[in-house]
Scaffold this motif. Sequence first.
Motif, PDB file in Angstrom:
ATOM      1  N   SER A  74       1.640 -10.613  40.527  1.00 34.08           N
ATOM      2  CA  SER A  74       1.796 -11.967  39.971  1.00 34.08           C
ATOM      3  C   SER A  74       1.281 -12.036  38.529  1.00 34.08           C
ATOM      4  N   GLY A  75       0.326 -11.156  38.178  1.00 37.50           N
ATOM      5  CA  GLY A  75      -0.152 -11.128  36.789  1.00 37.50           C
ATOM      6  C   GLY A  75       0.986 -10.740  35.838  1.00 37.50           C
ATOM      7  N   TYR A  79       2.868 -13.805  34.746  1.00 39.01           N
ATOM      8  CA  TYR A  79       2.231 -14.567  33.667  1.00 39.01           C
ATOM      9  C   TYR A  79       2.328 -13.805  32.349  1.00 39.01           C
ATOM     10  N   ARG A  80       2.255 -12.492  32.438  1.00 38.23           N
ATOM     11  CA  ARG A  80       2.384 -11.675  31.229  1.00 38.23           C
ATOM     12  C   ARG A  80       3.816 -11.763  30.674  1.00 38.23           C
ATOM     13  N   VAL A  97      -2.534 -14.560  27.461  1.00 37.88           N
ATOM     14  CA  VAL A  97      -2.015 -14.874  28.797  1.00 37.88           C
ATOM     15  C   VAL A  97      -2.846 -15.923  29.543  1.00 37.88           C
ATOM     16  N   SER A  98      -4.162 -15.868  29.434  1.00 33.89           N
ATOM     17  CA  SER A  98      -4.976 -16.801  30.225  1.00 33.89           C
ATOM     18  C   SER A  98      -4.864 -18.236  29.714  1.00 33.89           C
ATOM     19  N   ALA A 130      -1.752 -19.397  31.298  1.00 32.59           N
ATOM     20  CA  ALA A 130      -1.863 -19.445  32.756  1.00 32.59           C
ATOM     21  C   ALA A 130      -2.652 -20.651  33.249  1.00 32.59           C
ATOM     22  N   ARG A 149       1.903 -23.019  35.965  1.00 28.69           N
ATOM     23  CA  ARG A 149       1.497 -22.617  37.321  1.00 28.69           C
ATOM     24  C   ARG A 149       2.513 -23.095  38.366  1.00 28.69           C
ATOM     25  N   ARG A 173      -4.809 -13.957  41.074  1.00 19.74           N
ATOM     26  CA  ARG A 173      -6.073 -14.689  40.977  1.00 19.74           C
ATOM     27  C   ARG A 173      -6.174 -15.783  42.039  1.00 19.74           C
ATOM     28  N   ASP A 174      -5.009 -16.367  42.374  1.00 27.49           N
ATOM     29  CA  ASP A 174      -5.000 -17.553  43.251  1.00 27.49           C
ATOM     30  C   ASP A 174      -4.077 -17.348  44.442  1.00 27.49           C
ATOM     31  N   ARG A 189     -11.124 -13.496  29.327  1.00 28.15           N
ATOM     32  CA  ARG A 189     -10.162 -13.852  30.388  1.00 28.15           C
ATOM     33  C   ARG A 189     -10.876 -14.270  31.667  1.00 28.15           C
ATOM     34  N   ASP A 205     -10.060 -17.743  33.343  1.00 27.64           N
ATOM     35  CA  ASP A 205      -9.462 -17.714  34.684  1.00 27.64           C
ATOM     36  C   ASP A 205     -10.369 -18.397  35.717  1.00 27.64           C
ATOM     37  N   ARG A 211     -10.811 -22.620  34.681  1.00 30.88           N
ATOM     38  CA  ARG A 211      -9.701 -23.568  34.504  1.00 30.88           C
ATOM     39  C   ARG A 211      -9.687 -24.541  35.684  1.00 30.88           C
TER      40      ARG A 211
HETATM   41  O1   DC Z   1      -3.601  -9.317  36.725  1.00 36.67           O
HETATM   42  P1   DC Z   1      -3.452  -9.378  35.199  1.00 36.67           P
HETATM   43  O2   DC Z   1      -4.692  -9.031  34.443  1.00 36.67           O
HETATM   44  O3   DC Z   1      -2.263  -8.620  34.717  1.00 36.67           O
HETATM   45  O4   DC Z   1      -3.150 -10.933  34.916  1.00 36.67           O
HETATM   46  C1   DC Z   1      -2.961 -11.416  33.605  1.00 36.67           C
HETATM   47  C2   DC Z   1      -3.432 -12.851  33.508  1.00 36.67           C
HETATM   48  O5   DC Z   1      -2.572 -13.702  34.264  1.00 36.67           O
HETATM   49  C3   DC Z   1      -4.827 -13.144  34.020  1.00 36.67           C
HETATM   50  O6   DC Z   1      -5.803 -13.045  32.989  1.00 36.67           O
HETATM   51  C4   DC Z   1      -4.746 -14.541  34.534  1.00 36.67           C
HETATM   52  C5   DC Z   1      -3.303 -14.755  34.845  1.00 36.67           C
HETATM   53  N1   DC Z   1      -3.025 -14.795  36.286  1.00 36.67           N
HETATM   54  C6   DC Z   1      -3.198 -15.988  36.922  1.00 36.67           C
HETATM   55  O7   DC Z   1      -3.644 -16.958  36.316  1.00 36.67           O
HETATM   56  N2   DC Z   1      -2.872 -16.098  38.240  1.00 36.67           N
HETATM   57  C7   DC Z   1      -2.398 -15.053  38.914  1.00 36.67           C
HETATM   58  N3   DC Z   1      -2.081 -15.202  40.208  1.00 36.67           N
HETATM   59  C8   DC Z   1      -2.243 -13.805  38.284  1.00 36.67           C
HETATM   60  C9   DC Z   1      -2.585 -13.688  36.954  1.00 36.67           C
END
Ligand code: DC
Length: 231
Positions: free
Chosen positions: A35-36, A39-40, A104-105, A108, A114, A135-136, A185, A189, A192
């Motif tokens: 899922s990251g 967002y990337r 990215v954050s 995000a 979201r 993350r979530d 980050r 993260d 927020r």
């Molecule tokens: O897992 P990653 O480091 O590639 O994720 C990049 C950014 O995406 C991370 O800093 C926060 C956001 N992210 C998020 O808010 N929710 C998620 N489920 C996955 C990533």
Amino acid sequence: MVDQFIITIDGTSSTGKSTIAKRIAKKIGYIYIDSGAMYRALTYYCIQKNIISKTFINKNILKNHLPSIKIDFIKNPISNNLEVNLNGEFIEGKIRTLEVSDHVSELAKLDDVRKHMVRIQHSLGNKKGVVMDGRDIGTVVFPNAEYKFFLQASSKLRAKRRYDELVLKNKEISFNEVFENIISRDKLDTNRSNSPLRKASDAILIDTENLNLDQVESKIMDYINFSNSNS
Ligand code: DC
């Protein structure tokens, strides 16, 4: 394994989530969703379209663009792997830069972003048989997932792992830049208001500080096999 499950693996950046999630998915024949990377991918899009800069996010333009931004996971015929695809383009090679990591954050944390991502994540996880990391995922996206894990490690170690990865890819970067990015980050993260990074109360906590990838993988597999054989 007869039944298909959803397995969530959350945690801070560079705890090894993606590598572990990928390994587990391969082992049990599930689909792995990063899922990251979604967002990337969106961040990469916003940089390309000048929707985001060092000091500014044009939230109105972003809101207008969101419905037409298609993010999916498709088998890349070159790598033969399921990869993130943005509006028809495989962009895995372009989303791990420090420029994307730096923005990215901020993106995000936006509610519209979201909402858009969770809609896509639900459609990807609908059929089950999915390992999704982020993350979530265990708290907001799939709160009823059958298996939830939360990985943690110290910021120094995570920065070292990330720095070593980038050096291996010949990226010119200092350890401090990587460390600062991880700290900032983590802060964004975790603090927020929408879907902050939290361990779900029913997630299994795994501290990866003194574990190698094989040990983390086997801890997770033991847990899944054990619960599965007792259900
Ligand atoms: O897992 P990653 O480091 O590639 O994720 C990049 C950014 O995406 C991370 O800093 C926060 C956001 N992210 C998020 O808010 N929710 C998620 N489920 C996955 C990533």
